[in-house]
Design a protein around this motif. Sequence first.
Motif, PDB file in Angstrom:
ATOM      1  N   UNK A 257       0.854  -1.187   0.000  1.00  0.00           N
ATOM      2  CA  UNK A 257       0.000   0.000   0.000  1.00  0.00           C
ATOM      3  C   UNK A 257       0.891   1.239   0.000  1.00  0.00           C
ATOM      4  N   UNK A 258       0.657   2.136  -0.937  1.00  0.00           N
ATOM      5  CA  UNK A 258       1.353   3.422  -0.967  1.00  0.00           C
ATOM      6  C   UNK A 258       0.365   4.512  -0.590  1.00  0.00           C
ATOM      7  N   UNK A 259       0.777   5.373   0.318  1.00  0.00           N
ATOM      8  CA  UNK A 259      -0.051   6.503   0.719  1.00  0.00           C
ATOM      9  C   UNK A 259       0.781   7.767   0.544  1.00  0.00           C
ATOM     10  N   UNK A 260       0.243   8.747  -0.180  1.00  0.00           N
ATOM     11  CA  UNK A 260       1.057   9.903  -0.535  1.00  0.00           C
ATOM     12  C   UNK A 260       0.181  11.140  -0.689  1.00  0.00           C
ATOM     13  N   UNK A 261       0.858  12.285  -0.768  1.00  0.00           N
ATOM     14  CA  UNK A 261       0.154  13.551  -0.919  1.00  0.00           C
ATOM     15  C   UNK A 261      -0.045  13.856  -2.400  1.00  0.00           C
ATOM     16  N   UNK A 262      -1.300  14.018  -2.808  1.00  0.00           N
ATOM     17  CA  UNK A 262      -1.617  14.397  -4.182  1.00  0.00           C
ATOM     18  C   UNK A 262      -2.012  15.851  -4.228  1.00  0.00           C
ATOM     19  N   UNK A 263      -1.186  16.674  -4.843  1.00  0.00           N
ATOM     20  CA  UNK A 263      -1.484  18.103  -4.825  1.00  0.00           C
ATOM     21  C   UNK A 263      -2.793  18.385  -5.546  1.00  0.00           C
ATOM     22  N   UNK A 264      -3.490  19.402  -5.067  1.00  0.00           N
ATOM     23  CA  UNK A 264      -4.777  19.897  -5.554  1.00  0.00           C
ATOM     24  C   UNK A 264      -5.967  19.028  -5.120  1.00  0.00           C
ATOM     25  N   UNK A 265      -5.707  17.793  -4.609  1.00  0.00           N
ATOM     26  CA  UNK A 265      -6.838  16.935  -4.232  1.00  0.00           C
ATOM     27  C   UNK A 265      -6.783  16.446  -2.796  1.00  0.00           C
ATOM     28  N   UNK A 266      -5.580  16.100  -2.267  1.00  0.00           N
ATOM     29  CA  UNK A 266      -5.479  15.596  -0.901  1.00  0.00           C
ATOM     30  C   UNK A 266      -4.649  14.338  -0.818  1.00  0.00           C
ATOM     31  N   UNK A 267      -4.972  13.493   0.169  1.00  0.00           N
ATOM     32  CA  UNK A 267      -4.209  12.267   0.400  1.00  0.00           C
ATOM     33  C   UNK A 267      -4.696  11.148  -0.514  1.00  0.00           C
ATOM     34  N   UNK A 268      -3.750  10.510  -1.199  1.00  0.00           N
ATOM     35  CA  UNK A 268      -4.066   9.425  -2.129  1.00  0.00           C
ATOM     36  C   UNK A 268      -3.548   8.092  -1.584  1.00  0.00           C
ATOM     37  N   UNK A 269      -4.222   7.009  -1.969  1.00  0.00           N
ATOM     38  CA  UNK A 269      -3.774   5.653  -1.651  1.00  0.00           C
ATOM     39  C   UNK A 269      -3.770   4.839  -2.930  1.00  0.00           C
TER      40      UNK A 269
ATOM     41  N   UNK B 214      -8.948  11.205  -4.048  1.00  0.00           N
ATOM     42  CA  UNK B 214      -8.307  11.359  -2.743  1.00  0.00           C
ATOM     43  C   UNK B 214      -9.178  10.711  -1.673  1.00  0.00           C
ATOM     44  N   UNK B 215      -8.525  10.055  -0.716  1.00  0.00           N
ATOM     45  CA  UNK B 215      -9.261   9.409   0.374  1.00  0.00           C
ATOM     46  C   UNK B 215      -9.355  10.329   1.588  1.00  0.00           C
ATOM     47  N   UNK B 216      -8.456  11.291   1.701  1.00  0.00           N
ATOM     48  CA  UNK B 216      -8.584  12.377   2.681  1.00  0.00           C
ATOM     49  C   UNK B 216      -8.512  13.666   1.872  1.00  0.00           C
ATOM     50  N   UNK B 217      -9.664  14.172   1.454  1.00  0.00           N
ATOM     51  CA  UNK B 217      -9.674  15.319   0.541  1.00  0.00           C
ATOM     52  C   UNK B 217      -9.406  16.638   1.264  1.00  0.00           C
ATOM     53  N   UNK B 218      -8.973  17.606   0.470  1.00  0.00           N
ATOM     54  CA  UNK B 218      -8.892  18.963   1.002  1.00  0.00           C
ATOM     55  C   UNK B 218     -10.285  19.401   1.457  1.00  0.00           C
ATOM     56  N   UNK B 219     -10.355  20.209   2.522  1.00  0.00           N
ATOM     57  CA  UNK B 219     -11.678  20.684   2.956  1.00  0.00           C
ATOM     58  C   UNK B 219     -12.340  21.533   1.879  1.00  0.00           C
ATOM     59  N   UNK B 220     -13.642  21.477   1.849  1.00  0.00           N
ATOM     60  CA  UNK B 220     -14.404  22.275   0.891  1.00  0.00           C
ATOM     61  C   UNK B 220     -14.317  23.753   1.254  1.00  0.00           C
ATOM     62  N   UNK B 221     -14.666  24.599   0.317  1.00  0.00           N
ATOM     63  CA  UNK B 221     -14.620  26.048   0.542  1.00  0.00           C
ATOM     64  C   UNK B 221     -15.425  26.415   1.784  1.00  0.00           C
ATOM     65  N   UNK B 222     -14.779  27.116   2.713  1.00  0.00           N
ATOM     66  CA  UNK B 222     -15.450  27.532   3.939  1.00  0.00           C
ATOM     67  C   UNK B 222     -15.407  26.506   5.052  1.00  0.00           C
TER      68      UNK B 222
ATOM     69  N   UNK C 130     -13.682  24.158   7.826  1.00  0.00           N
ATOM     70  CA  UNK C 130     -12.484  24.166   8.653  1.00  0.00           C
ATOM     71  C   UNK C 130     -12.297  22.790   9.278  1.00  0.00           C
ATOM     72  N   UNK C 131     -11.060  22.292   9.221  1.00  0.00           N
ATOM     73  CA  UNK C 131     -10.742  21.007   9.841  1.00  0.00           C
ATOM     74  C   UNK C 131      -9.570  21.220  10.797  1.00  0.00           C
ATOM     75  N   UNK C 132      -9.449  20.394  11.834  1.00  0.00           N
ATOM     76  CA  UNK C 132      -8.402  20.597  12.854  1.00  0.00           C
ATOM     77  C   UNK C 132      -7.062  19.988  12.488  1.00  0.00           C
ATOM     78  N   UNK C 133      -6.866  19.614  11.245  1.00  0.00           N
ATOM     79  CA  UNK C 133      -5.624  18.958  10.822  1.00  0.00           C
ATOM     80  C   UNK C 133      -5.162  19.550   9.495  1.00  0.00           C
ATOM     81  N   UNK C 134      -3.886  19.325   9.206  1.00  0.00           N
ATOM     82  CA  UNK C 134      -3.336  19.662   7.893  1.00  0.00           C
ATOM     83  C   UNK C 134      -3.370  18.430   7.007  1.00  0.00           C
ATOM     84  N   UNK C 135      -3.376  18.649   5.716  1.00  0.00           N
ATOM     85  CA  UNK C 135      -3.271  17.543   4.766  1.00  0.00           C
ATOM     86  C   UNK C 135      -1.959  17.710   4.024  1.00  0.00           C
ATOM     87  N   UNK C 136      -1.025  16.841   4.364  1.00  0.00           N
ATOM     88  CA  UNK C 136       0.288  16.883   3.717  1.00  0.00           C
ATOM     89  C   UNK C 136       0.903  15.489   3.798  1.00  0.00           C
ATOM     90  N   UNK C 137       2.195  15.366   3.621  1.00  0.00           N
ATOM     91  CA  UNK C 137       2.875  14.071   3.513  1.00  0.00           C
ATOM     92  C   UNK C 137       2.354  13.060   4.537  1.00  0.00           C
TER      93      UNK C 137
END
Length: 547
Positions: free
Chosen positions: A151-163, A181-189, A191-198
Amino acid sequence: MKRILIKITALSALLTVSAVMVVQAQTDYTSKVPKYTFGTTLSEQEKQLKNNPLIKRFEASRKVLAADKHRPFYHYITPEGRLNDPNGLCYWGGNWHLFYQGYPPEDPRQHWGHVVSKDLIHWRDLPYAIYPNPEERVFSGSTFVEKDRVIAMYHGTKVGTMVATSNDPLLLNWEKVTGNSVIPYPKAGEKVPYNIFDPNIWKKGDHYYSLLAGTRPVGPGGRNIRTNFLMRSKDLSKWEYLHPFVEKDNYGLVGDDGACPYFWPIGDKGKYILLHFSHMSGGKYLIGDYDQKRDKFVVTDGGNFNHGPVSKGGVHAPSAYPDGKGGVVAIFNMNSGKPIGNGNFTEMMTLPWLLTLDERDKLQIQPAGDVESLRREKVSIAETVLPANKEVVLKNVSGNAMELNLAIDLQKATTLELNVLRSPNKEEYTRILFYKDGGYNGRSDVKHKIQYSAISIDNSMASTLNSVKSRVTETADVEIKKGELVNMRIFIDRSIVEVFVNGRQCIAVRTYPDREDSKGVSIQARGNDALLKSLDAWQMENIFSKK
């Protein structure tokens, strides 16, 4: 009328923004790099690889790029284009697999490049593994090996976390879970308590866990500090947020971030190590206890792999995987110390490092893999007195792709200086300094108060090229026990110098001598005489040249 016009204008703007969002969501990021589907058996794959156009292209590119005098002989470097973070190091099907951010020439967005090795030293290029789309770029991530798949899990720019997953013998075919993306960037407006990155991935019980890199503005004065956010899933496609993962971390710097995390067990006493990267201060690690009831990592120790600013020739990001014997193998990329130029050669990989713990759970570092298989012509120097304050040029020891193995009794000398990649009149040289008892006083360890020694590399005189940027002297503590000799393994490979000391510390720096005669070695004791117990020097094999 004015109010109506304002409402129409606002509505028009809203529709325009919505239209832009729809266009972005539908953007086709399909790569221009040729992509191939391979068979499911090893024999099929090997047959297909023999005539694969990408493999032939890589071979041709390596021949052309070999003319660069700073290109390494035995440290891994991409066959074409740029190289950035190592990703997803793992062991599968009898091979070590290393992925990395590659920049194909016809589409220089990040793709996951791919190499394979039996011994962690002799690497074989494979076709690009993971291509962008739906993500714009394939950024950093890790892998997790199960019995029947990787299983590879990585950051996909413009969409979020990919698997993505693969289960074929050489990990040539990858399928993206859900296709999005399985952990997508938050929608406009939103707010989530975490960052989406590596992201990093592992499994505990019936759940997969992921550690996402990031920061929070909870440091002094509201400044950002490193924070890694824990997620959990049963099926890889739906993830729930738990909490920040790390507790009692007093080792990070204000301004660090937790990029490229790798979380693995280490040693035989239940300890864990969290390797990560700071875009401010480079490669770092934390050691501690994994509280599996609370899903928290409680830090007990920590330190650096890079001992200065992140840029200008320092150790960059890690990729790591357990060796199956209680240790963890780590590989880092090294930042360039000169401009990118045509993009064909910038960053490169370190040698693989084997990370273990000693009896006090302090990190130990030594070369991993069959590096000894690279040794060719050998020169040895028997026991020799090193007169105080006199530079001794080793007449028969010369080269720009060598291993040096030294054992030294410093006696009453305060400092030992080695100059490598040295021109005859010292127009260019890279200086390695060992300072006896010259490091920090380890007062924090109440039970084992230690006066550390220090090891440093100074490349300020390494090159006469006006395009090369000197690095602030790389300096790290190292423990030398009472009565111990100082043992150094120094790996010189054209534009990198790596120094391992007593199996406890490693420092590495990029260096770019311009002169053809910058290949010499000298040694000097400062303050008092010292005793060189032994020195062995080997010329090293070029792993990229065909036999």
